[in-house]
Design an enzyme around this catalytic site. Structure first.
Site, PDB file in Angstrom:
ATOM      1  N   PRO A   2       0.827  -1.213   0.000  1.00  0.00           N
ATOM      2  CG  PRO A   2      -0.084  -1.080   2.144  1.00  0.00           C
ATOM      3  CD  PRO A   2       0.698  -1.982   1.233  1.00  0.00           C
ATOM      4  CD  GLU A   3       3.205   4.011  -3.724  1.00  0.00           C
ATOM      5  OE1 GLU A   3       3.490   5.156  -3.335  1.00  0.00           O
ATOM      6  OE2 GLU A   3       3.822   3.424  -4.619  1.00  0.00           O
ATOM      7  CG  HIS A  96      -4.522 -15.843   4.672  1.00  0.00           C
ATOM      8  ND1 HIS A  96      -3.632 -16.889   4.678  1.00  0.00           N
ATOM      9  CD2 HIS A  96      -5.159 -15.893   3.476  1.00  0.00           C
ATOM     10  CE1 HIS A  96      -3.714 -17.556   3.526  1.00  0.00           C
ATOM     11  NE2 HIS A  96      -4.635 -16.963   2.784  1.00  0.00           N
ATOM     12  NE  ARG A 115       1.866 -11.282  -0.523  1.00  0.00           N
ATOM     13  CZ  ARG A 115       2.061 -10.483  -1.558  1.00  0.00           C
ATOM     14  NH1 ARG A 115       3.216 -10.453  -2.171  1.00  0.00           N
ATOM     15  NH2 ARG A 115       1.105  -9.678  -1.973  1.00  0.00           N
ATOM     16  CE  LYS A 161      18.970  14.754   1.755  1.00  0.00           C
ATOM     17  NZ  LYS A 161      19.785  13.794   2.435  1.00  0.00           N
TER      18      LYS A 161
END
Ligand SMILES: [Zn+2]
Length: 289
Positions: A2-3, A96, A115, A161
């Site tokens: 997920p983002e 699950h 998972r 940077k």
């Protein structure tokens, strides 16, 4: 995986459905789901039982519940396939199901994870820059959707940077929550190749890029989040929204929506980057490592 917009959708669901409820009991059905909680299962269930869920909070892709009266955070790692489901207890157990909490509101809070890369862990809250966050999240910068995100300050950090701009966008200590999908979409919108060097871009250009990242995430959020993982399900168990409106990410060989040139795919940091060769020309010299 997920983002940020997907995690925010989950957070809002939890805020609506479980904040204010107290935890009556907890069953840990798979030890792997609590491996990050080093004191172990008995400690976790003991600390959670009787606590009230005071808020559901997020920074970047990190999600946590603040518990009272202990004022510790229950950090929820969604991992690759983790789901937080709020369901009536009579509903059959998911295949699950890893953790089940019974709430005094009469509902179950269930952590389901095929998972089992995700899981729950308790962490103390610490104050960083005026906000309370779990200590495990203290090193993470504010994300572009944070009301206190400082655009001007972040532009300065990025410009200071000497690295590729996409690498800076993905650096969680610079700005959090921007993953590969939203980085590519923001770079496409701002018409910047990800290998361009941060200190060779102007302040206004970096500002445009960060604003594009904000916009694309806000749009994804209004659509219920973007996800390519069929396993991702939001807090009510509905399928995550599959966004069909991505301009660059995953669009190899399809026409750029702006100029029609075929979108290219390149390797970057062991992953794929998608961009338009015409709108986002690569820097002339390959950047320093
Ligand atoms: Zn183009």
């Amino acid at each position: 995986m997920p983002e940020l917009p997907e995690v925010e959708v989950v957070r809002r669901g939890l805020e609506r459905h479980i904040v204010g409820a107290s935890i009556d009991s907890v069953d840990i059905l798979h030890p792997r789901a609590i491996r990050r909680h080093l004191p172990g299962a008995a400690d976790l269930t003991g600390q959670l039982t009787g606590e009230r869920i005071a808020s559901a909070d997020r920074r970047g892709k990190y999600l946590w519940l603040v518990l009272e009266p202990s004022t510790v955070a229950l950090v929820v790692h969604l991992g690759m396939s983790g789901q937080m489901l709020v369901q009536p207890p009579e509903l059959p157990t998911e295949k699950h199901l890893r953790i089940r909490a019974r709430l005094d509101s009469g509902l179950d809070l269930r952590f389901v994870d095929q998972r089992t890369f995700g899981g729950w862990a308790l962490a103390p809250l610490v104050e960083v820059d005026g906000s309370l966050v779990p200590d495990s999240v203290a090193h993470i910068a504010r994300d572009p959707l944070d009301p206190r995100f400082d655009l001007a300050a972040t532009v300065k950090v990025v410009r200071g940077k000497h690295t590729e701009i996409k690498r800076a966008l993905l650096d969680q200590t610079v700005v959090s929550g921007i993953g590969n999908i939203y980085a590519d979409e923001a770079l496409w919108r701002a018409q910047i190749h990800g290998n361009r060097l941060t200190d060779r871009l102007s302040g206004p250009k970096i500002r445009e890029l960060l604003t594009a990242a904000q916009d694309v995430m806000r749009e994804a959020l209004t659509q219920g989040g973007t996800s390519f993982d069929a396993l991702y399900v939001n807090v009510n168990g509905e399928s995550g929204y599959f966004d069909r409106s991505l301009s660059a990410y995953g669009q190899e060989d399809r026409p750029c929506p702006r100029c029609g040139t075929a979108i290219r795919r390149e390797k970057f940091m062991n992953r794929s980057s998608f961009s338009c060769p015409k709108c986002q020309p690569a820097p002339r010299r390959s950047p320093a490592k």
